[in-house]
Design a protein around this motif. Structure first.
Motif, PDB file in Angstrom:
ATOM      1  N   ARG A 136       0.787  -1.162  -0.022  1.00  9.31           N
ATOM      2  CA  ARG A 136       0.102  -0.011  -0.201  1.00  9.31           C
ATOM      3  C   ARG A 136       0.920   1.253   0.110  1.00  9.31           C
ATOM      4  NH1 ARG A 136      -5.017  -1.066   4.273  1.00  9.31           N
ATOM      5  NH2 ARG A 136      -5.156  -3.293   3.771  1.00  9.31           N
ATOM      6  N   ARG A 137       0.354   2.283  -0.358  1.00 11.86           N
ATOM      7  CA  ARG A 137       1.054   3.625  -0.463  1.00 11.86           C
ATOM      8  C   ARG A 137       0.331   4.551   0.237  1.00 11.86           C
ATOM      9  NH1 ARG A 137       5.667   4.015  -3.143  1.00 11.86           N
ATOM     10  NH2 ARG A 137       6.377   1.888  -4.232  1.00 11.86           N
ATOM     11  N   GLY A 138       0.905   5.767   0.536  1.00 12.15           N
ATOM     12  CA  GLY A 138       0.079   6.680   1.240  1.00 12.15           C
ATOM     13  C   GLY A 138       1.066   7.853   1.624  1.00 12.15           C
ATOM     14  N   ASN A 139       0.368   9.300   1.915  1.00 11.85           N
ATOM     15  CA  ASN A 139       1.175  10.191   2.433  1.00 11.85           C
ATOM     16  C   ASN A 139       1.244  10.214   4.131  1.00 11.85           C
ATOM     17  OD1 ASN A 139       1.877  11.011  -0.148  1.00 11.85           O
ATOM     18  ND2 ASN A 139      -0.086  11.981  -0.451  1.00 11.85           N
ATOM     19  N   GLY A 140       2.386   9.800   4.639  1.00 12.90           N
ATOM     20  CA  GLY A 140       2.342   9.868   6.242  1.00 12.90           C
ATOM     21  C   GLY A 140       2.378   8.283   6.517  1.00 12.90           C
ATOM     22  N   VAL A 157       4.199   1.725   2.242  1.00 14.50           N
ATOM     23  CA  VAL A 157       5.328   2.470   1.856  1.00 14.50           C
ATOM     24  C   VAL A 157       4.467   4.036   2.126  1.00 14.50           C
ATOM     25  CG1 VAL A 157       6.842   3.248  -0.038  1.00 14.50           C
ATOM     26  CG2 VAL A 157       6.353   0.972   0.166  1.00 14.50           C
ATOM     27  N   ASP A 158       5.410   4.845   2.880  1.00 13.02           N
ATOM     28  CA  ASP A 158       5.212   6.215   3.150  1.00 13.02           C
ATOM     29  C   ASP A 158       5.940   7.251   1.921  1.00 13.02           C
ATOM     30  OD1 ASP A 158       4.866   8.749   3.945  1.00 13.02           O
ATOM     31  OD2 ASP A 158       5.625   8.562   5.775  1.00 13.02           O
ATOM     32  N   ASN A 159       4.989   7.630   0.951  1.00 16.26           N
ATOM     33  CA  ASN A 159       5.396   8.142   0.068  1.00 16.26           C
ATOM     34  C   ASN A 159       6.080   9.582   0.418  1.00 16.26           C
ATOM     35  OD1 ASN A 159       4.114   6.640  -1.863  1.00 16.26           O
ATOM     36  ND2 ASN A 159       2.278   7.802  -1.863  1.00 16.26           N
TER      37      ASN A 159
END
Length: 313
Positions: A136-140, A157-159
């Motif tokens: 998964r990916r996201g901001n934070g 994964v924190d973008n």
């Protein structure tokens, strides 16, 4: 116009028709050559039977029968075995892109969730199944918003930082967490775990006749400067002892009386590693008990003879 259609229809039902084709509605004289019945109107429609799902399933008509299902709000056709929803036939797969899950879904529909990194889901007939949980990916950092409903083994994964997280079933653990090692292990300057640390608790290494422990390349030892490793017979605990303790020598010196052959009051540590000397010459003897020996008759002592009893234990 309504009355004309009604009477014409009644007439058609009551009186056996003498013709093969029927046209109801506008232009009754115009009918296609392949039609047996045509309905034509610019402001009137055909309304077929309306039923609930229960009522529909209780009916088993001829193949090709139609009914409007009032619960599904769609026309169903009977295929000779079961009722099939015409709204699902040939309707294709819907792909929805939104921040909220769509409703009124069909099996196989896709939903792209724009709320976090356009994660894709597929409708399995009951719920939306994620198609791209890993990674998964996201901001934070991962949380209920950036990575909802995780299961053990999910990767995130924190973008923003590039940090990688893994879900252990209860907590997101970051791969950037510092390594730690103890109880016989240490971390070297290359951030590699290796043997060499301090034991902080009693530690057991279980072996058997197949899975043994072997240490190759040992240097030659010195019985004067080195200790010897011992193993407790009961607990298996390793200990060390001086090499001099492995084989001790005890020497008892006695000045004999004239005609003496028996020597008592001795402290004998062993029964099979004893040598007796008379004036430096080894002689035979008999061990009477743990405190007494008797030398051979031919070695009877004279007054002042030195008897030396040497024990190895």
């Amino acid at each position: 116009m309504k009355n004309k259609i009604f009477y014409f229809f009644i007439f058609f039902l009551i009186i056996p028709p003498t013709f093969a084709q029927v046209k109801i509605g506008n232009n009754p004289a115009s009918i296609h050559s392949s039609s047996i019945l045509e309905l034509e109107s610019s402001d009137k429609v055909l309304v077929i039977s309306k039923m609930t799902t229960t009522q529909m399933n209780a009916t088993q008509p001829l193949r090709g029968a139609l009914v409007f299902n009032t619960e599904e709000n769609c026309v169903f056709i009977y295929d000779g075995t079961s009722w099939r929803n015409l709204c699902d036939l040939g309707a294709g797969i819907n792909v929805t892109t939104s921040t909220t899950a769509p409703t009124n879904n069909k099996m196989g529909d896709f939903w792209i969730n724009k709320s976090y990194d356009s994660s894709a889901y597929i409708w399995d007939g009951t719920s939306w199944d994620s198609m791209d949980n890993n990674p998964r990916r996201g901001n934070g950092i991962p949380n209920n918003t950036t990575a909802p409903n995780p299961i053990a083994g999910d990767v995130y994964v924190d973008n923003n930082s590039g940090m990688i997280y893994a879900y252990d079933g209860s907590t997101w653990i970051t791969s950037n967490s510092p390594l730690s090692a103890n109880n016989g292990l240490l971390i070297n300057s290359s951030n590699t775990i290796q043997l060499g640390g301090v034991l902080i608790q009693p530690t057991i290494i279980e072996t058997n006749n197949i899975n043994t422990i072997t240490i190759n390349g040992l240097q030659n030892g010195n019985t004067t400067t080195d200790d010897i490793v011992t193993i407790n017979k009961t607990t298996g605990v390793l200990k060390k002892t001086s090499a001099s303790n492995i084989l001790r020598e005890n020497v008892i010196k006695i000045i004999a009386n004239d005609g003496q052959v028996t020597f008592t009051g001795l402290t004998l540590y062993t029964t099979d590693k004893i040598n007796v000397y008379r004036n430096g010459v080894r002689i035979d003897f008999t061990l009477i008990n743990s405190t007494t020996i008797e030398i051979e008759p031919s070695a009877i002592c004279y007054a002042g003879d030195e008897i030396r009893i040497v024990q190895l234990y």
